[in-house]
Design an enzyme around this catalytic site. Structure first.
Site, PDB file in Angstrom:
ATOM      1  N   SER A 130      -1.000 -39.785-102.130  1.00 23.83           N
ATOM      2  CA  SER A 130      -0.303 -38.737-101.233  1.00 23.83           C
ATOM      3  C   SER A 130       0.308 -37.781-102.296  1.00 23.83           C
ATOM      4  O   SER A 130      -0.610 -37.333-103.035  1.00 23.83           O
ATOM      5  CB  SER A 130       1.178 -39.394-100.468  1.00 23.83           C
ATOM      6  N   TYR A 144      -1.620 -28.019 -96.297  1.00 25.05           N
ATOM      7  CA  TYR A 144      -1.723 -29.306 -97.299  1.00 25.05           C
ATOM      8  C   TYR A 144      -0.612 -30.159 -96.698  1.00 25.05           C
ATOM      9  O   TYR A 144      -0.894 -31.498 -96.870  1.00 25.05           O
ATOM     10  CB  TYR A 144      -1.580 -28.638 -98.704  1.00 25.05           C
ATOM     11  N   LYS A 148      -0.745 -34.229 -96.041  1.00 25.01           N
ATOM     12  CA  LYS A 148       0.034 -35.386 -96.764  1.00 25.01           C
ATOM     13  C   LYS A 148       1.040 -36.148 -96.142  1.00 25.01           C
ATOM     14  O   LYS A 148       1.434 -37.088 -96.113  1.00 25.01           O
ATOM     15  CB  LYS A 148       0.533 -34.754 -98.161  1.00 25.01           C
TER      16      LYS A 148
END
Length: 269
Positions: A130, A144, A148
């Site tokens: 992660s 992004y 994550k």
């Protein structure tokens, strides 16, 4: 000897992890989109092979090749990924899909490919990379951070799902790392017609300059991955880097307004 299967092993965290596990006497399946570019060397305990997490056939083939070579996959490291940054308006749908297909769908497909044999053996560990960006966000990181945060959630849910079958799930959360994330692993978009976002982009540059002042070497993250892969307890999350510890502790202790206000202060001219 146990075997680790690594995605995105051509450089950075993936390469450092391959080298760390090699040094510990493990078999290593180091996968990447272009195996000809690998400088990991050769050896009976190393298999370098092609895998593109957006190509289902390559996933199936690489997992089968790894099992055929070493008999089993004891640890899966889902490391492949990249960061898309910029105003949401700047990204065409195909680039949005590519970010999620690489960082989320690809991770799920690789995991699905190794699970049947792990389930059969009632043993195995899945380590998902992660980021601090899976718990906190920075400007222009809609895509992004979306991926994550997804990795964090799916990993935690998988922990419940797989623990009764003898399969462990771990999450590794690196802070800033001295890799090529700002180069080939970084996809920045900013159209000429989106000048309204220019001040935010400039602020993001100031923020990243401060956060990246003392990045961790990828070897430090590889050390944490080693800990996560070999730990026998029930710890789910492993932080990598002093900045990760600091920022994630602050996020946990502060309310939204306080933490976000602190990030905005770092962005100020």
């Amino acid at each position: 000897m146990p075997t680790i299967f690594i995605t995105g092993a051509s450089s950075g965290i993936g390469k450092a992890t391959a080298q760390r596990f090699q040094s510990e006497g493990w078999n290593v399946v180091a996968t990447m989109r272009d195996p000809s570019a690998s400088d990991l060397g050769k050896g009976d305990a190393l298999l370098v092979t092609r895998l593109d997490v957006t190509d289902s056939a390559s996933i199936t083939a690489a997992v089968a090749e790894g099992i055929d070579r070493f008999g089993a996959i004891d640890v899966l490291l889902n490391n492949a990924g990249y960061g898309a940054y910029g105003p949401l308006e700047a990204f065409a749908t195909d680039r949005i899909r590519r970010q999620f297909e690489t960082n989320v769908i690809g991770l799920l497909e690789v995991t699905k490919a190794v699970l049947p044999r792990m389930r059969e053996r009632r043993a195995g560990t899945i380590v998902n990379i992660s980021s601090i960006g899976g718990q906190i966000t920075f400007p222009l990181g809609t895509l992004y951070h979306g991926t994550k945060f997804a990795v964090e959630g799916l990993s935690e849910a998988l922990h419940y799902e797989l623990e009764p079958l003898g399969i462990r799930v771990r999450i590794v959360e690196p802070g800033m790392v001295r890799t090529d994330f700002g180069g080939r692993s970084f996809d920045f978009a900013m159209g000429d017609d989106l000048a309204d976002y220019a001040p935010t982009a400039a602020a993001m540059g100031r923020l990243f300059a401060q956060l990246a002042a003392n990045p961790s070497p990828p070897e430090r993250v590889a050390d944490v991955i080693w800990q996560a892969a070999t730990a026998t307890g029930d710890q789910l999350r492993f932080r990598a880097g002093p900045d990760a510890t600091d920022l994630l502790d602050r996020r946990k202790l502060q309310d939204d307004a306080t933490f976000i206000g602190g990030i905005k202060a770092l962005m100020a001219p």
